[in-house]
Design a protein around this motif. Structure first.
Motif, PDB file in Angstrom:
ATOM      1  N   LEU A 248       0.894  -1.101   0.059  1.00 21.15           N
ATOM      2  CA  LEU A 248      -0.049   0.044   0.013  1.00 21.15           C
ATOM      3  C   LEU A 248       0.948   1.379  -0.088  1.00 21.15           C
ATOM      4  O   LEU A 248       0.662   2.210  -0.827  1.00 21.15           O
ATOM      5  CB  LEU A 248      -0.971   0.148   1.110  1.00 21.15           C
ATOM      6  N   SER A 249       1.937   1.169   0.695  1.00 19.26           N
ATOM      7  CA  SER A 249       2.830   2.376   0.846  1.00 19.26           C
ATOM      8  C   SER A 249       3.403   2.449  -0.479  1.00 19.26           C
ATOM      9  O   SER A 249       3.772   3.586  -0.951  1.00 19.26           O
ATOM     10  CB  SER A 249       3.900   2.312   1.760  1.00 19.26           C
ATOM     11  N   TYR A 250       3.918   1.531  -1.155  1.00 16.19           N
ATOM     12  CA  TYR A 250       4.602   1.610  -2.646  1.00 16.19           C
ATOM     13  C   TYR A 250       3.781   2.122  -3.546  1.00 16.19           C
ATOM     14  O   TYR A 250       4.071   2.980  -4.217  1.00 16.19           O
ATOM     15  CB  TYR A 250       4.946   0.208  -2.951  1.00 16.19           C
ATOM     16  N   ARG A 251       2.463   1.732  -3.466  1.00 20.36           N
ATOM     17  CA  ARG A 251       1.474   2.161  -4.405  1.00 20.36           C
ATOM     18  C   ARG A 251       1.381   3.563  -4.225  1.00 20.36           C
ATOM     19  O   ARG A 251       1.121   4.367  -5.519  1.00 20.36           O
ATOM     20  CB  ARG A 251       0.198   1.622  -4.318  1.00 20.36           C
ATOM     21  N   THR A 252       1.160   4.041  -2.849  1.00 18.51           N
ATOM     22  CA  THR A 252       1.215   5.565  -2.796  1.00 18.51           C
ATOM     23  C   THR A 252       2.335   6.344  -3.481  1.00 18.51           C
ATOM     24  O   THR A 252       2.241   7.424  -3.976  1.00 18.51           O
ATOM     25  CB  THR A 252       0.976   5.754  -1.356  1.00 18.51           C
ATOM     26  N   ILE A 253       3.395   5.858  -3.334  1.00 16.74           N
ATOM     27  CA  ILE A 253       4.785   6.615  -3.814  1.00 16.74           C
ATOM     28  C   ILE A 253       4.946   6.318  -5.271  1.00 16.74           C
ATOM     29  O   ILE A 253       5.142   7.450  -5.869  1.00 16.74           O
ATOM     30  CB  ILE A 253       5.916   6.121  -3.133  1.00 16.74           C
ATOM     31  N   LEU A 254       4.247   5.451  -5.751  1.00 20.11           N
ATOM     32  CA  LEU A 254       4.226   5.450  -7.238  1.00 20.11           C
ATOM     33  C   LEU A 254       3.403   6.538  -7.767  1.00 20.11           C
ATOM     34  O   LEU A 254       3.548   6.947  -8.947  1.00 20.11           O
ATOM     35  CB  LEU A 254       3.544   3.936  -7.840  1.00 20.11           C
ATOM     36  N   GLY A 255       2.284   6.968  -6.890  1.00 21.47           N
ATOM     37  CA  GLY A 255       1.408   7.938  -7.440  1.00 21.47           C
ATOM     38  C   GLY A 255       1.888   9.450  -7.244  1.00 21.47           C
ATOM     39  O   GLY A 255       1.694  10.160  -8.057  1.00 21.47           O
ATOM     40  N   ALA A 256       2.764   9.372  -6.154  1.00 16.83           N
ATOM     41  CA  ALA A 256       3.221  10.765  -5.736  1.00 16.83           C
ATOM     42  C   ALA A 256       4.439  11.135  -6.743  1.00 16.83           C
ATOM     43  O   ALA A 256       4.820  12.275  -7.017  1.00 16.83           O
ATOM     44  CB  ALA A 256       3.721  10.808  -4.394  1.00 16.83           C
ATOM     45  N   PHE A 257       5.379  10.233  -7.352  1.00 16.54           N
ATOM     46  CA  PHE A 257       6.613  10.648  -7.763  1.00 16.54           C
ATOM     47  C   PHE A 257       6.473  11.397  -8.941  1.00 16.54           C
ATOM     48  O   PHE A 257       7.132  12.275  -9.418  1.00 16.54           O
ATOM     49  CB  PHE A 257       7.600   9.066  -7.922  1.00 16.54           C
ATOM     50  N   PRO A 258       5.525  10.751  -9.912  1.00 15.68           N
ATOM     51  CA  PRO A 258       5.516  11.429 -11.037  1.00 15.68           C
ATOM     52  C   PRO A 258       4.833  12.817 -11.230  1.00 15.68           C
ATOM     53  O   PRO A 258       5.313  13.947 -11.688  1.00 15.68           O
ATOM     54  CB  PRO A 258       4.634  10.592 -12.158  1.00 15.68           C
ATOM     55  N   VAL A 259       3.980  13.123 -10.076  1.00 15.28           N
ATOM     56  CA  VAL A 259       3.447  14.541  -9.621  1.00 15.28           C
ATOM     57  C   VAL A 259       4.666  15.365  -9.136  1.00 15.28           C
ATOM     58  O   VAL A 259       4.592  16.545  -9.605  1.00 15.28           O
ATOM     59  CB  VAL A 259       2.339  14.393  -8.773  1.00 15.28           C
ATOM     60  N   TRP A 260       5.641  14.865  -8.235  1.00 11.84           N
ATOM     61  CA  TRP A 260       6.706  15.652  -7.894  1.00 11.84           C
ATOM     62  C   TRP A 260       7.618  15.785  -8.930  1.00 11.84           C
ATOM     63  O   TRP A 260       8.190  17.136  -8.931  1.00 11.84           O
ATOM     64  CB  TRP A 260       6.992  14.951  -6.679  1.00 11.84           C
ATOM     65  N   THR A 261       7.811  14.843  -9.993  1.00 13.00           N
ATOM     66  CA  THR A 261       8.739  15.148 -11.223  1.00 13.00           C
ATOM     67  C   THR A 261       8.093  16.347 -11.899  1.00 13.00           C
ATOM     68  O   THR A 261       8.996  17.377 -12.409  1.00 13.00           O
ATOM     69  CB  THR A 261       8.773  13.976 -11.902  1.00 13.00           C
ATOM     70  N   PHE A 262       6.902  16.320 -12.031  1.00 12.03           N
ATOM     71  CA  PHE A 262       6.365  17.519 -12.850  1.00 12.03           C
ATOM     72  C   PHE A 262       6.288  18.811 -12.125  1.00 12.03           C
ATOM     73  O   PHE A 262       6.593  19.605 -12.825  1.00 12.03           O
ATOM     74  CB  PHE A 262       4.715  17.058 -13.134  1.00 12.03           C
ATOM     75  N   GLY A 263       6.148  18.684 -10.895  1.00 13.95           N
ATOM     76  CA  GLY A 263       6.147  19.987  -9.924  1.00 13.95           C
ATOM     77  C   GLY A 263       7.507  20.501 -10.034  1.00 13.95           C
ATOM     78  O   GLY A 263       7.749  21.861 -10.295  1.00 13.95           O
ATOM     79  N   VAL A 264       8.528  19.735 -10.048  1.00 14.94           N
ATOM     80  CA  VAL A 264      10.184  19.987 -10.154  1.00 14.94           C
ATOM     81  C   VAL A 264      10.356  20.714 -11.423  1.00 14.94           C
ATOM     82  O   VAL A 264      11.004  21.862 -11.703  1.00 14.94           O
ATOM     83  CB  VAL A 264      11.134  19.099  -9.863  1.00 14.94           C
ATOM     84  N   MET A 265       9.866  20.277 -12.487  1.00 11.40           N
ATOM     85  CA  MET A 265       9.916  20.692 -13.884  1.00 11.40           C
ATOM     86  C   MET A 265       9.272  22.196 -13.970  1.00 11.40           C
ATOM     87  O   MET A 265       9.753  22.842 -14.849  1.00 11.40           O
ATOM     88  CB  MET A 265       9.576  19.559 -15.026  1.00 11.40           C
ATOM     89  N   ALA A 266       8.142  22.100 -13.553  1.00 14.72           N
ATOM     90  CA  ALA A 266       7.244  23.234 -13.945  1.00 14.72           C
ATOM     91  C   ALA A 266       7.986  24.467 -12.943  1.00 14.72           C
ATOM     92  O   ALA A 266       7.979  25.606 -13.381  1.00 14.72           O
ATOM     93  CB  ALA A 266       5.837  23.082 -13.147  1.00 14.72           C
ATOM     94  N   GLY A 267       8.450  24.114 -11.738  1.00 17.31           N
ATOM     95  CA  GLY A 267       9.218  25.181 -11.198  1.00 17.31           C
ATOM     96  C   GLY A 267      10.324  25.712 -12.138  1.00 17.31           C
ATOM     97  O   GLY A 267      10.835  26.966 -11.872  1.00 17.31           O
TER      98      GLY A 267
END
Length: 344
Positions: A248-267
């Motif tokens: 369950l924790s792994y699935r949550t990080i799988l969802g968060a990581f691409p969003v964080w990646t997009f946020g860094v690029m947008a920044g």
């Protein structure tokens, strides 16, 4: 810009209401751990049977082999055994009340955020107070979705504890009166870059909470297998198996990581428009990148090295520590272009 003071006060009142409702929901989830009926799958694996089962699992792990597929001697037939991959839990009366209170608190929380944004005529995350409001709201939203989708209500108490603590600090220590954005933040990119970071941070918080639950459950299982007492055995008895929490924790990080990646690029794109360069190794930029690297290492280890369990969990918690330092430490103690805590 005209500031609606009445709406700003209403926003703070709704946030205080959300804190109280979340606290009551915590009592409901705690009541389920203390007085609720144990799930059938958990009750079948009582303390007397936990030790040999755990010893078998640990022994199989050391030997690199899998446990036998057949039923345990004297145990229920395979059809009656719970699915090993199930994430679902029970929903007793305590849980139903607690989950309802969580949803009501979330409504008050969202109302507080929206009303503050209307009062300020902008996206309401221009300082640390507003950012804490937003990421804690996202964490509760993830809790509601996960609990509703998978009936994983057992995470409710442990997610709401840091949420209530963070909101309590927000309204007492880092509270910032409603006002206009600093000039550097007056861009439509705040609604893109910061929103992505809020979504990812909320997911990371839930992932870290579930990881801590996994480590506690795994340690309790190992101590029971070794014939040692465990102070958390009563709580762990109401949780699913450690490998379920790990997934369950792994699935949550799988969802968060691409969003964080997009946020860094947008920044980076926003930085080019605001300061004329995509990357300047500002402390906030640097720690956002460090956080990305650690979580990327966690996912890479899971995908290629086949790491499971405690080793991967420790990597994930290091990444969460980097995230928290980026949110709290950089804003409070480090000067830089991203020093927008609003506490000066």
């Amino acid at each position: 810009m005209h500031l609606n003071i009445g709406l700003a006060d209403f926003s703070q009142g709704m946030l205080l209401s959300a804190i109280v409702i979340y606290a009551l929901a915590m009592l409901g989830y705690a009541g389920d751990f203390a007085f609720g009926r144990r799930p059938a799958a958990t009750a079948a694996a009582g303390a007397s049977a936990a030790a040999p089962a755990a010893a078998e699992l640990i022994g199989a792990s050391v030997a690199g082999a899998r446990p036998a597929a057949g039923p345990a001697p004297g145990g229920p037939p395979p059809a009656a055994q719970p699915a090993a991959n199930a994430i679902r839990g029970g929903t007793g009366a305590w849980v139903r009340v607690a989950f309802t209170l969580t949803c009501v608190g979330l409504f008050a929380h969202v109302t507080g955020i929206v009303s503050r944004g209307i009062a300020e005529h902008r996206v309401p995350w221009g300082n640390m107070y507003e950012f804490i409001m937003a990421i804690s709201c996202m964490a509760v939203l993830v809790l509601v979705v996960v609990a509703g989708r998978y009936r994983a209500h057992y995470i409710g108490l442990f997610v709401l504890i840091p949420v209530v603590f963070a909101l309590g600090l927000a309204v007492t220590v880092v509270y910032t009166p409603a006002g206009a954005l600093v000039p550097a933040l007056q861009s439509y990119w705040i609604a893109i870059h910061v929103t992505a970071m809020i979504i990812a941070s909320g997911l990371y918080i839930v992932g870290a909470v579930v990881t801590v639950m996994y480590l506690v459950a795994d340690r309790s299982l190992r101590r029971t297998a070794a014939g040692l007492p465990s102070a958390t055995s009563g709580i762990v008895a109401r949780l699913p198996k450690p490998d379920v929490l790990d997934r369950l924790s792994y699935r949550t990080i799988l969802g968060a990581f691409p969003v964080w990646t997009f946020g860094v690029m947008a920044g980076a794109i926003w930085a080019d428009q605001a300061w004329g360069r995509y990357w300047g190794w500002d402390p906030k930029e640097t720690w956002s990148f460090i956080t990305w690297v650690v979580y990327a290492g966690f996912l890479h280890a899971r995908a290629t090295a086949g790491w499971r369990g405690r080793r991967a969990a420790y990597i994930q918690l290091v990444g969460f520590g980097c995230l928290m330092f980026n949110l709290i430490g950089i804003n409070l103690w480090v000067s830089g272009l991203h020093s927008y805590a609003g506490l000066n």
